[in-house]
Scaffold this active site. Structure first.
Site, PDB file in Angstrom:
ATOM      1  N   TRP A 117     -10.890  57.841   6.323  1.00  0.00           N
ATOM      2  CA  TRP A 117      -9.640  57.551   7.071  1.00  0.00           C
ATOM      3  C   TRP A 117      -8.556  58.541   6.623  1.00  0.00           C
ATOM      4  O   TRP A 117      -8.101  59.361   7.414  1.00  0.00           O
ATOM      5  CB  TRP A 117      -9.217  56.095   6.847  1.00  0.00           C
ATOM      6  CG  TRP A 117      -9.760  55.191   7.899  1.00  0.00           C
ATOM      7  CD1 TRP A 117      -9.060  54.586   8.896  1.00  0.00           C
ATOM      8  CD2 TRP A 117     -11.130  54.785   8.093  1.00  0.00           C
ATOM      9  NE1 TRP A 117      -9.901  53.848   9.698  1.00  0.00           N
ATOM     10  CE2 TRP A 117     -11.178  53.955   9.233  1.00  0.00           C
ATOM     11  CE3 TRP A 117     -12.326  55.062   7.444  1.00  0.00           C
ATOM     12  CZ2 TRP A 117     -12.359  53.397   9.714  1.00  0.00           C
ATOM     13  CZ3 TRP A 117     -13.504  54.503   7.914  1.00  0.00           C
ATOM     14  CH2 TRP A 117     -13.512  53.683   9.034  1.00  0.00           C
TER      15      TRP A 117
ATOM     16  N   GLU B  25      -2.889  45.223  18.279  1.00  0.00           N
ATOM     17  CA  GLU B  25      -3.161  46.148  17.190  1.00  0.00           C
ATOM     18  C   GLU B  25      -2.571  47.508  17.568  1.00  0.00           C
ATOM     19  O   GLU B  25      -1.503  47.844  17.157  1.00  0.00           O
ATOM     20  CB  GLU B  25      -4.668  46.230  16.911  1.00  0.00           C
ATOM     21  CG  GLU B  25      -4.956  47.111  15.694  1.00  0.00           C
ATOM     22  CD  GLU B  25      -6.232  46.713  14.967  1.00  0.00           C
ATOM     23  OE1 GLU B  25      -6.880  45.750  15.359  1.00  0.00           O
ATOM     24  OE2 GLU B  25      -6.557  47.407  13.976  1.00  0.00           O
TER      25      GLU B  25
ATOM     26  N   ASP C 146     -10.336  56.713  13.030  1.00  0.00           N
ATOM     27  CA  ASP C 146     -10.689  56.888  14.434  1.00  0.00           C
ATOM     28  C   ASP C 146     -10.227  58.261  14.917  1.00  0.00           C
ATOM     29  O   ASP C 146     -10.949  58.978  15.606  1.00  0.00           O
ATOM     30  CB  ASP C 146     -10.020  55.803  15.301  1.00  0.00           C
ATOM     31  CG  ASP C 146     -10.201  54.393  14.766  1.00  0.00           C
ATOM     32  OD1 ASP C 146     -10.108  54.208  13.544  1.00  0.00           O
ATOM     33  OD2 ASP C 146     -10.422  53.476  15.571  1.00  0.00           O
TER      34      ASP C 146
ATOM     35  N   GLU D  72     -15.605  49.470  21.428  1.00  0.00           N
ATOM     36  CA  GLU D  72     -15.345  49.517  19.984  1.00  0.00           C
ATOM     37  C   GLU D  72     -16.626  49.339  19.175  1.00  0.00           C
ATOM     38  O   GLU D  72     -16.821  49.967  18.145  1.00  0.00           O
ATOM     39  CB  GLU D  72     -14.373  48.385  19.615  1.00  0.00           C
ATOM     40  CG  GLU D  72     -14.117  48.244  18.135  1.00  0.00           C
ATOM     41  CD  GLU D  72     -13.048  47.220  17.815  1.00  0.00           C
ATOM     42  OE1 GLU D  72     -12.828  46.305  18.632  1.00  0.00           O
ATOM     43  OE2 GLU D  72     -12.421  47.335  16.755  1.00  0.00           O
TER      44      GLU D  72
ATOM     45  N   ARG E  74      -5.306  44.874  22.583  1.00  0.00           N
ATOM     46  CA  ARG E  74      -5.019  43.710  21.742  1.00  0.00           C
ATOM     47  C   ARG E  74      -3.758  43.952  20.900  1.00  0.00           C
ATOM     48  O   ARG E  74      -3.133  45.017  20.990  1.00  0.00           O
ATOM     49  CB  ARG E  74      -6.221  43.401  20.856  1.00  0.00           C
ATOM     50  CG  ARG E  74      -6.506  44.450  19.805  1.00  0.00           C
ATOM     51  CD  ARG E  74      -7.648  43.993  18.905  1.00  0.00           C
ATOM     52  NE  ARG E  74      -8.033  45.023  17.970  1.00  0.00           N
ATOM     53  CZ  ARG E  74      -9.262  45.501  17.844  1.00  0.00           C
ATOM     54  NH1 ARG E  74     -10.223  45.086  18.645  1.00  0.00           N
ATOM     55  NH2 ARG E  74      -9.531  46.413  16.934  1.00  0.00           N
TER      56      ARG E  74
ATOM     57  N   HIS F  35     -12.027  51.940  22.902  1.00  0.00           N
ATOM     58  CA  HIS F  35     -11.857  52.407  21.524  1.00  0.00           C
ATOM     59  C   HIS F  35     -12.601  53.739  21.443  1.00  0.00           C
ATOM     60  O   HIS F  35     -13.814  53.770  21.572  1.00  0.00           O
ATOM     61  CB  HIS F  35     -12.588  51.389  20.644  1.00  0.00           C
ATOM     62  CG  HIS F  35     -11.821  50.846  19.506  1.00  0.00           C
ATOM     63  ND1 HIS F  35     -10.854  49.884  19.654  1.00  0.00           N
ATOM     64  CD2 HIS F  35     -11.898  51.084  18.172  1.00  0.00           C
ATOM     65  CE1 HIS F  35     -10.391  49.552  18.456  1.00  0.00           C
ATOM     66  NE2 HIS F  35     -11.002  50.283  17.541  1.00  0.00           N
TER      67      HIS F  35
HETATM   68  C1  BGC Z   1      -9.399  49.127  14.091  1.00  0.00           C
HETATM   69  C2  BGC Z   1     -10.218  50.344  13.832  1.00  0.00           C
HETATM   70  C3  BGC Z   1      -9.917  50.817  12.458  1.00  0.00           C
HETATM   71  C4  BGC Z   1     -10.414  49.733  11.564  1.00  0.00           C
HETATM   72  C5  BGC Z   1     -10.414  50.025  10.124  1.00  0.00           C
HETATM   73  C6  BGC Z   1      -9.804  48.073  13.134  1.00  0.00           C
HETATM   74  O1  BGC Z   1      -9.076  46.923  13.266  1.00  0.00           O
HETATM   75  O2  BGC Z   1      -9.500  48.710  15.398  1.00  0.00           O
HETATM   76  O3  BGC Z   1     -10.417  51.158  14.829  1.00  0.00           O
HETATM   77  O4  BGC Z   1     -10.352  52.070  12.132  1.00  0.00           O
HETATM   78  O5  BGC Z   1      -9.770  48.524  11.817  1.00  0.00           O
HETATM   79  O6  BGC Z   1     -11.558  49.589   9.650  1.00  0.00           O
END
Ligand code: BGC
Length: 916
Positions: free
Chosen positions: A559, A500, A507, A764, A498, A784
């Site tokens: 994160w 992104e 992750d 995901e 997508r 994902h």
């Molecule tokens: C992503 C995730 C990321 C998250 C943060 C999403 O849009 O795909 O993998 O860690 O946002 O919450």
């Protein structure tokens, strides 16, 4: 001649020589690069007792001690990685050869084959090149000496807002014999370099993604064999890439992230046999034109009009009538640094398994595997035939492509045929995440061979393999590996399909250890740690994504800590303390930032986007608990890492901080009966994994976790952060049977559920698709890797190969396979920096067999599921007399055996029945 009294094994030999984690790298800009090697040799108890590294300017010099550039001398140690070159610094573009002699335990020594490394351009002032680009002048403005403008030959902003790929060329005459030639090149955008019509190498995308305002990586090519006497042509195709193309889900105008149009830069070094040198650099003498690629964008796709191919544009003799002088761009500012990791390449191919016609005269190919890259098309059609290639990860019930999850990433390639026999096409500067491909616009039905999936990734070497008796678990493992392939594209991305595809830190940190088992990610993460450091905010906050884009805020709990966890993971897997040292200040600044906002030890402030246990289902672990747990864990890792660097004051400070946070955690979140606030699986898993609970409450809390799982019918309620720790915690506290239940479960939500719905990569979300609700309507990726963090448990617990933090880099490992009912056998291998480890176990009614292979120079502590030593034999001997077995004892219901290197076969009888 003296007669040998014992059989000598052949001498140990150093193999797999690496410099800065890479094999024979060109273009290193580290002054004292780290060197490493693995050891090869038969038999048990093999080890290196000493090494001697020699570095020479010429391979012939190895024979002459006085001509060596650097000689470490004999160093009596078993160390075989993290050894820094300490000879005279290399000059730019200089190559050295190196070799290592190791002495083994029998005093024998052998010299390794030679390896090389070569310096890149070390001083920024040496770049004599200008950034060049296409002369994008307003209509009517003429390039010097031209009657027409660039627009007249077809410059356009297409309906998707992208610009055409530009084609640069520069002629180059060689009048004397060449000794060697190097090209150092890069782009703000993506480029491909050709010499005399041939690609300089097989890189698919270059350069990688960095924050180009701060740092751009250049690539180094050995082009000696491409050049010839007389006329030559250097040529380049240049696309917008991450620099000027679409990246992420931006509502902003195209190109607003870094710059509006792409630039190219090159510095070509020619060294002649007569000892002279010359440099050919990018400047206004390069010519540029337009060609068949009308646009090529990472998210949108490519439009290729084969009728516009420029025959011979990249070879000598091209008339150049449609070429313009390149425009020289402003100096773009960011530092030029050597490429740190493996290049992005096509690493394998996937053949379709079926093709189905649709009602709209198009054809849907199923590749049988969700993959990342693009397709190669082979077709024959009339000139002007326009073939559309659309991509999707899944299909709707009516067989049409499910593309809703791509959001604004069109992921559509278009090929316009030239109509001259069989044509092949694959796009150059775009990639998609897909399993299904729809072809439309053909005038005849295609056969299955019309299309091939081409898998693109940062070409990191595979290091792990895993197989067991459960097809479900094998599919899970395959899905994890495929999601890593699909998301290790210059940076560790969240998803490949997508709009992104960002380097999300959360992750990456949960997956890092699994990633390091699957593949050698040492160089890949070394590069990305620079991105993480570049992204750090002035107040010390590490961010949610790196390179920094769209989420320009401080990072959420779980994160930002990737900035600490990933260097630790690199240390654990590769013994690399340089990465800790390099980013020490980044990590300290982050810890200071958290401390400043959270003086009590509880992390309740500056939580930024505070995602919590992202995409958990059916439960929500308290966010301040998660935040404090990660704060504590970071303090502890900081203390350990300070110890590794010999920073003893900081080690004490971080140890104290760790105790203080732990105390605050217990007071705020833990009851005397072992209940952890919220009573969630993630809460228990983090508290236990990070050792936050007092000793007496740990077993109670572990039991409560199991009760919680039982109350949920043995289903997980964990999201990204909790899932990584759940199975390791269960095994650690003696509940591997429960871990098996979760692993083998097929009810929603579980890994097995996704696989039963046909998953070939990690989803995901647990509910990316369900029979009740169909496709999840919010963000929804089928590729994902975050929930794939269970891979670490597969290798480390089910397979049983785990690094020992006290002797990192797999010098010593813990072999502790969790053998339970439900899986009959399991084979796991891991090719570490030191060498190849393998554990293969199987169980039957009679007992269990555990085969263990430990490479030379490593040792292991093996935990065997046997109550008594008498039940265990090794290759027919009892443990006390087996060679290579250093010691053995009974401990906590297991037999624990210390072994040296070699291959061992442990036979474990089931408990003898009384009166048997
Ligand atoms: C992503 C995730 C990321 C998250 C943060 C999403 O849009 O795909 O993998 O860690 O946002 O919450």
């Amino acid at each position: 001649m003296p007669v040998p009294t014992r059989v000598m094994s052949s001498a140990l030999q150093a193999v797999s020589l690496r410099c800065e984690h890479l094999e024979n790298p060109l273009g290193i800009d580290v002054a004292r690069p780290q060197l490493s090697w693995a050891l090869q040799g038969d038999g048990r108890g093999r080890r290196q007792c000493a090494y001697r590294i020699v570095v020479a300017n010429d391979p012939d010099d190895f024979a002459f001690e006085t001509r060596l550039r650097w000689d470490s001398g004999r160093i009596d140690t078993g160390e075989c990685f993290g050894i820094h070159y300490a000879g005279p610094g290399l000059k730019s573009c200089e190559r050295v050869w190196w070799s290592v002699r190791v002495w083994d335990e029998q005093g024998q020594s052998v010299m390794s084959d030679a390896a090389i490394w070569e310096a890149g351009i070390l001083d920024p002032a040496e770049w004599q090149s200008d950034w060049i680009t296409a002369p994008l002048a307003p209509r009517g403005l003429r390039a010097p000496g031209r009657e027409d403008s660039f627009e007249d030959i077809g410059w356009l902003r297409t309906e998707i807002g992208s610009s055409p790929v530009t084609y640069f060329r520069r002629e180059l005459r060689l009048d004397k014999p060449l000794r060697r030639a190097r090209a150092y090149a890069t782009a703000l955008g993506l480029y491909r370099l050709y010499i005399n019509g041939t690609r300089a190498d097989d890189r698919a995308f270059a350069p990688g993604w960095t924050d180009y305002h701060q740092r751009t990586e250049y690539q180094s090519y050995d082009i000696t064999d491409h050049l010839r006497d007389g006329e030559n042509v250097l040529a380049v195709t240049l696309a917008e890439g991450w620099y000027a193309g679409y990246v992420g889900f931006t509502p902003r105008r195209r190109g607003a992230h870094y710059g509006n149009r792409p630039y190219f830069l090159a510095h070509v070094l020619l060294e002649f046999e007569d000892g002279t040198r010359s440099i050919v650099a990018t400047d206004g003498s390069w010519q540029v034109t337009l060609g068949p690629i009308r646009y090529s964008d990472l998210l949108k796709g490519e439009l290729y009009d084969a009728r516009r191919e420029l025959s011979g544009w990249h070879t000598p003799g091209y008339d150049g009538a449609n070429c313009f002088p390149a425009e020289i761009g402003p100096d773009r500012g960011g530092a030029l640094v050597a490429e740190r990791a493996q290049a992005m390449k096509i690493v394998e191919e996937v053949k379709p398994v079926s093709v189905t016609p649709t009602s709209t005269r198009s054809y849907v190919f199923d590749l049988g595997q969700n993959m990342v890259g693009h397709v190669r098309l082979r077709l024959q059609a009339a000139s002007g035939t326009t073939v559309k290639i659309r991509h999707a990860e899944a299909l709707h019930e009516d067989g049409s492509l499910y593309t809703e999850n791509l959001r604004t990433a069109t992921a559509e390639d278009t090929y316009v045929c030239k109509g001259q026999g069989i044509e092949t096409y694959e796009p150059s500067f775009t990639y998609h995440g897909f399993r299904y491909v729809e072809l439309s616009g053909l005038d005849a039905p295609p056969d299955l061979g019309a299309l091939t999936g081409r898998v693109l990734m940062s070409a990191v070497p595979r290091t792990g393999t895993f197989r067991c008796s459960s097809p479900l678990v094998n599919q899970l493992y395959s899905n994890i590996v495929w999601s890593q392939k699909g998301n290790f594209i210059s940076v560790p991305t969240d998803c490949p399909q997508r709009d992104e595809r960002l380097g999300w830190l959360g992750d990456a940190q949960v997956f890092a250890s699994t990633a390091a088992y699957n593949m050698d990610v040492s160089a890949f993460f070394t590069k990305w740690m620079f991105d993480v450091a570049d992204a750090q905010l002035p107040d010390g906050a590490i961010t949610d994504v790196a390179p920094l884009l769209l989420f320009e805020n401080g990072g959420a709990p779980g994160w930002a800590e990737a900035g600490i966890i990933i260097p630790w993971t690199l240390y654990l897997h590769y013994g690399d303390s340089a990465v800790i040292d390099r980013h020490w200040n980044t990590m300290v600044a982050w810890m200071d930032y958290v401390a400043r906002h959270n003086p009590t030890g509880l992390r309740q402030n500056a939580l930024n986007l505070n995602f919590g246990d992202w995409l958990a289902i059916g439960s929500d672990a308290p966010r301040d608990l998660i935040a404090t747990a990660f704060y504590a864990y970071s303090a502890r890792l900081m203390a350990d890492m300070a110890g590794i660097l010999g920073r003893s004051d900081e080690q004490d400070e971080y140890s104290m901080l760790w105790s203080r946070i732990r105390g605050a955690f217990v007071e705020a979140f833990v009851d005397d009966d072992g209940a952890v606030a919220g009573e969630t699986q993630t809460g228990f898993a983090l508290a236990l994994a990070f050792d936050l609970l007092p000793d007496n409450l740990r077993p109670v809390a572990a039991t409560r976790l199991v009760e919680n799982l039982e109350a949920h019918d043995w289903r997980m309620t964990t999201g990204f952060l909790g899932v990584k720790w759940l199975l390791p915690v269960l095994s650690r506290f003696g509940f591997s049977d429960v871990a098996y239940k979760l692993l083998l479960g097929e009810a929603f939500p579980s890994w097995g559920f996704c696989i039963r719905q046909g998953a070939t990569t990690m989803w995901e979300r647990w509910d990316s698709w369900t029979p009740e609700h169909g496709f999840q309507e919010e963000m929804n990726s089928f590729n994902h890797y975050a929930f794939g963090s269970v891979g670490e448990w597969l290798y480390g617990y089910l397979g049983g190969i785990r690094p020992d933090p006290h002797r990192a880099g797999f010098q010593h490992v813990i072999v502790a396979p969790e053998i339970q009912a439900g899986i009959g056998w399991c084979d796991t291998e891991y090719l570490s920096r030191v060498g190849r480890f393998a554990v293969a176990w199987k169980q039957s009614d009679d007992g269990k067999i555990v085969q263990v292979t430990i490479p030379p120079n490593a040792t292991a502590t093996v935990h065997l599921p046997a109550g008594k030593k008498e039940l265990v034999s090794e290759s027919g001997s009892d443990l006390d007399s087996a060679t290579g077995v250093v010691s053995s004892k009974e401990q906590d219901g297991q037999v624990v055996v210390e072994i040296e290197s070699g291959e061992f076969v442990f036979n474990i009888q089931n408990c003898m029945r009384k009166n048997a």
